[in-house]
Design an enzyme around this catalytic site. Sequence first.
Site, PDB file in Angstrom:
ATOM      1  CB  SER A 138      -9.650  -0.135   3.925  1.00  0.00           C
ATOM      2  OG  SER A 138     -10.093  -1.436   3.934  1.00  0.00           O
ATOM      3  NE  ARG A 152      -3.789  -2.245   0.657  1.00  0.00           N
ATOM      4  CZ  ARG A 152      -3.556  -3.438   0.121  1.00  0.00           C
ATOM      5  NH1 ARG A 152      -2.554  -3.620  -0.727  1.00  0.00           N
ATOM      6  NH2 ARG A 152      -4.334  -4.454   0.414  1.00  0.00           N
ATOM      7  CD  GLU A 180      -6.015   1.982   2.299  1.00  0.00           C
ATOM      8  OE1 GLU A 180      -5.504   0.966   2.816  1.00  0.00           O
ATOM      9  OE2 GLU A 180      -7.000   1.947   1.548  1.00  0.00           O
TER      10      GLU A 180
END
Length: 342
Positions: free
Chosen positions: A239, A166, A335
Amino acid sequence: MSMKILKNISLKDFNTFGIGGPARFFASVKSIDELKEALQFAKKRRLKIFILGGGSNTVFDDKGFNGLIIRNNIKGLKFLKKGNSVLVEVGGGEDWDGFVEKTVSKNFWGLENLSLIPGTVGASPIQNIGAYGVEVSEFIIKVETINLKTLKKKTFSNKECKFSYRNSFFKTKKGKDFFIIKVFFKLKKNGVPNLKYKDVSEYFESSKKKITQKNIRQAIIKIRNRKLPDLEKFGTGGSFFKNPIISKKDFDELNGKYHGLKGYIEGNKVKISLAFIMDHICGLKGYREGNFSLYKNQPLAIVNFGKGSFEELKKFKNKIQKKVFQKTKIKIEEEVFLVDSK
Ligand code: NAP
């Protein structure tokens, strides 16, 4: 024809959380020339700029943004066949899932496990989107960009993108100087299905469906819809937090205390499920305060029940981070990108 730079545009409609005040200036750019025009406009007025894709990983301040928002709307999709592989050239402003759908309909393998991820193609390398055992970096050949400061074109090879879990070069301070105009992918005409994730293999076991590329896409869509909040019903950024990657020693300690916590090797570290921690260790699944809650089917996602503000969201996420830290000593990272007004 010159592009229009709009004034006082509400940012609420440009992020899936549905939060944010007005942008002082807003430009949706369809070409490199329009991008350069927008950048020159900002330079002349010494405006701060923020690059926006699909707005599915971004939330804006209720006070808005005191600068120029540049939305990547550069389109284009070209397939070039070469033996068993297919080179695909895609504009950064293309919708990610629209692109994935086309690759699946043409039977070009690789991205099917990344179905239904919101956002744009240009955003996909930035956080190296990944799901169900596949990371986009496995298929990216190169990324074409414009340097926001020099206005020069620069192409990054896969290696130069410095992909990790990520993460990529484009998330670093230096990397933020680059606007992604095109991404080049290498897909396969004959691919191998990736069913290594439990949810996916269980789907095929129980449904008895044939393992085809189209059925894998359908499986992913069903699994995601079951777990993740519907963007039509809630404000959300999917998320909100990243799954933590911790040392082996910390994992053993945590695992000794809380059974059932699974660890997955990631280099010399261990990746763990934050959803499990929130649910079974912190008892936070479905936790709600005011306008915000951790989603009942997937606690990694924060949902906005409609009227939530930026400040309230910040307080809520800080509280969750604190609660997880108190129980596990893990500092969970967000995130979703929170954009302050100045
Ligand atoms: P999940 O499949 O329950 O997995 C939870 C955690 O366990 C994740 O860290 C996942 O790694 C890991 N994991 C599970 N099975 C694994 C296996 N066979 N091998 C290696 N690691 C394994 O997660 P979920 O919350 O339902 O999400 C489904 C998938 O969508 C996951 O891959 C998740 O990362 C992804 N997702 C990505 C984003 C994003 O990129 N922004 C947002 C939402 C969900 P991974 O995270 O490496 O998969």
